[in-house]
Design an enzyme around this catalytic site. Structure first.
Site, PDB file in Angstrom:
ATOM      1  N   LYS A 171       0.835  -1.201   0.000  1.00  0.00           N
ATOM      2  CA  LYS A 171       0.000   0.000   0.000  1.00  0.00           C
ATOM      3  C   LYS A 171       0.869   1.251   0.000  1.00  0.00           C
ATOM      4  O   LYS A 171       1.898   1.291   0.664  1.00  0.00           O
ATOM      5  CB  LYS A 171      -0.919   0.002   1.228  1.00  0.00           C
ATOM      6  CG  LYS A 171      -2.036  -1.031   1.146  1.00  0.00           C
ATOM      7  CD  LYS A 171      -2.979  -0.910   2.328  1.00  0.00           C
ATOM      8  CE  LYS A 171      -4.140  -1.888   2.199  1.00  0.00           C
ATOM      9  NZ  LYS A 171      -5.071  -1.781   3.336  1.00  0.00           N
ATOM     10  N   ARG A 246      -3.586 -14.898   3.487  1.00  0.00           N
ATOM     11  CA  ARG A 246      -2.789 -13.906   4.229  1.00  0.00           C
ATOM     12  C   ARG A 246      -3.105 -14.001   5.726  1.00  0.00           C
ATOM     13  O   ARG A 246      -2.194 -14.003   6.561  1.00  0.00           O
ATOM     14  CB  ARG A 246      -3.111 -12.514   3.687  1.00  0.00           C
ATOM     15  CG  ARG A 246      -2.382 -11.352   4.352  1.00  0.00           C
ATOM     16  CD  ARG A 246      -2.648 -10.096   3.532  1.00  0.00           C
ATOM     17  NE  ARG A 246      -2.375  -8.867   4.264  1.00  0.00           N
ATOM     18  CZ  ARG A 246      -1.187  -8.277   4.327  1.00  0.00           C
ATOM     19  NH1 ARG A 246      -0.148  -8.825   3.731  1.00  0.00           N
ATOM     20  NH2 ARG A 246      -1.027  -7.133   4.986  1.00  0.00           N
ATOM     21  N   HIS A 269       2.064  -4.034   7.742  1.00  0.00           N
ATOM     22  CA  HIS A 269       1.123  -3.216   8.518  1.00  0.00           C
ATOM     23  C   HIS A 269       1.833  -1.980   9.057  1.00  0.00           C
ATOM     24  O   HIS A 269       2.922  -2.092   9.618  1.00  0.00           O
ATOM     25  CB  HIS A 269       0.563  -4.013   9.704  1.00  0.00           C
ATOM     26  CG  HIS A 269      -0.434  -5.050   9.302  1.00  0.00           C
ATOM     27  ND1 HIS A 269      -0.782  -6.106  10.121  1.00  0.00           N
ATOM     28  CD2 HIS A 269      -1.180  -5.201   8.178  1.00  0.00           C
ATOM     29  CE1 HIS A 269      -1.688  -6.855   9.516  1.00  0.00           C
ATOM     30  NE2 HIS A 269      -1.937  -6.331   8.339  1.00  0.00           N
ATOM     31  N   TYR A 278      -4.372 -10.997  15.283  1.00  0.00           N
ATOM     32  CA  TYR A 278      -3.976 -12.408  15.203  1.00  0.00           C
ATOM     33  C   TYR A 278      -3.637 -12.995  16.575  1.00  0.00           C
ATOM     34  O   TYR A 278      -3.640 -14.211  16.738  1.00  0.00           O
ATOM     35  CB  TYR A 278      -2.811 -12.578  14.219  1.00  0.00           C
ATOM     36  CG  TYR A 278      -3.203 -12.137  12.832  1.00  0.00           C
ATOM     37  CD1 TYR A 278      -4.124 -12.874  12.086  1.00  0.00           C
ATOM     38  CD2 TYR A 278      -2.700 -10.963  12.284  1.00  0.00           C
ATOM     39  CE1 TYR A 278      -4.521 -12.452  10.830  1.00  0.00           C
ATOM     40  CE2 TYR A 278      -3.088 -10.539  11.030  1.00  0.00           C
ATOM     41  CZ  TYR A 278      -4.001 -11.287  10.309  1.00  0.00           C
ATOM     42  OH  TYR A 278      -4.396 -10.867   9.073  1.00  0.00           O
TER      43      TYR A 278
END
Length: 297
Positions: A171, A246, A269, A278
């Site tokens: 990103k 993912r 991230h 997670y």
């Protein structure tokens, strides 16, 4: 101040100053377009919009049964738009500033276990020319935790298989290095040597790893279809997508005791709080172990 000019300038700002991907730019402009439609219907001008107008707009949007998540994303997009107008057009106030974002429950992502991943891979028909490509796709998605956009834009020039790393563009065009395991390397090499090397490749697309039959890079939709077809083939009841691999990659690393910061870096991230979801999956797993095996549970 008119909609067409401000949207054009906002688009340039998102592309060149914020350096956002095409998908993100489209999402922002789509949010602004929704407000534009509402304002045209109510004869409202951009510079005269107030917080009350935005609240009424959100109530109007709610009539279309949009989720709280969509409302929150829409409000966030409009805040960015009005921040831009404050800077570039000297708009005195941001009408979205004091509006509270809808409360969101944190949804646990769907995760596959090892047996399910193996079943999906074993369901691939290797007698077809695209079979080995699809096997390499699944191995790379799960083995590296890539976003689908990162997978379809993966370049041969960014494969460093001799040192077991690949480079991807995430990103905001941010690059990162990710370790790649032996299994993914094995099937990548087989696909490139036995399939890709013998197919037609469109001019200018020679550096893309994963190609369709016409020699062009795979689309996001095609990767979704490949995975949906495999899930249907094995009778998998879970709703899965490329992103499920993912989630599974990250979840299995955390379950195995991987450092959260390392997982954050591999996933790309920006915030550790995004990766922390997670740890909740891991806690659920640990709780189920206690429930199943502890004599006092």
């Amino acid at each position: 101040m008119d909609w067409q000019t401000t949207k054009k300038d906002f688009k340039r700002y998102l592309e060149f100053e914020r350096n956002l991907s095409g998908n993100s730019v489209h999402a922002y402009l789509n949010d602004v377009r929704k407000l534009e439609v509402y304002c045209e219907d109510k004869n409202l001008e951009i510079e005269k919009l107030t917080a009350q107008h935005i609240q009424q707009f959100l109530l109007w949007i709610n009539e279309f049964a949009v989720s709280p998540f969509t409302q929150a994303r829409l409000l966030s997009g409009l805040k960015t738009f009005f921040n831009f107008l404050q800077i570039e057009y000297e708009l005195p106030t941001n009408p979205c500033e004091l509006i509270e974002t809808p409360r969101l429950s944190r949804k646990m992502p769907s995760v596959l276990n090892i047996d399910e991943i193996d079943s999906l891979i074993n369901a691939i028909d290797l007698s077809k020319s695209e079979g080995m490509r699809n096997k390499a796709i699944i191995e790379v998605l799960y083995g590296c935790g890539l976003r689908v956009s990162e997978l379809i834009n993966l370049k041969i020039s960014n494969l460093f298989l001799d040192v077991e790393f690949i480079k991807v563009e995430g990103k905001g065009n941010k690059e990162r290095l990710i370790p790649i395991g032996q299994q993914a390397i094995k099937y990548l090499k087989i696909y490139m040597a036995e399939v890709r090397a013998h197919q037609f490749i469109k001019s200018g697309k020679e550096d893309f790893v994963f190609l369709n039959r016409r020699g062009s890079p795979l689309s996001r939709v095609m990767v979704f279809i490949i995975i949906k077809d495999l899930a249907q083939k094995i009778g998998l009841k879970k709703e899965i997508s490329p992103h499920t691999f993912r989630h599974s990659f990250a979840s299995h690393l955390v379950e195995g005791g991987a450092d959260l910061r390392a997982v954050q870096d591999m996933l790309g991230h920006e915030s550790i709080t995004t990766t922390e979801i997670y740890t909740h999956i891991d806690k659920d797993y640990l709780q189920s172990v206690i429930t199943q095996f502890h004599p006092r549970s």
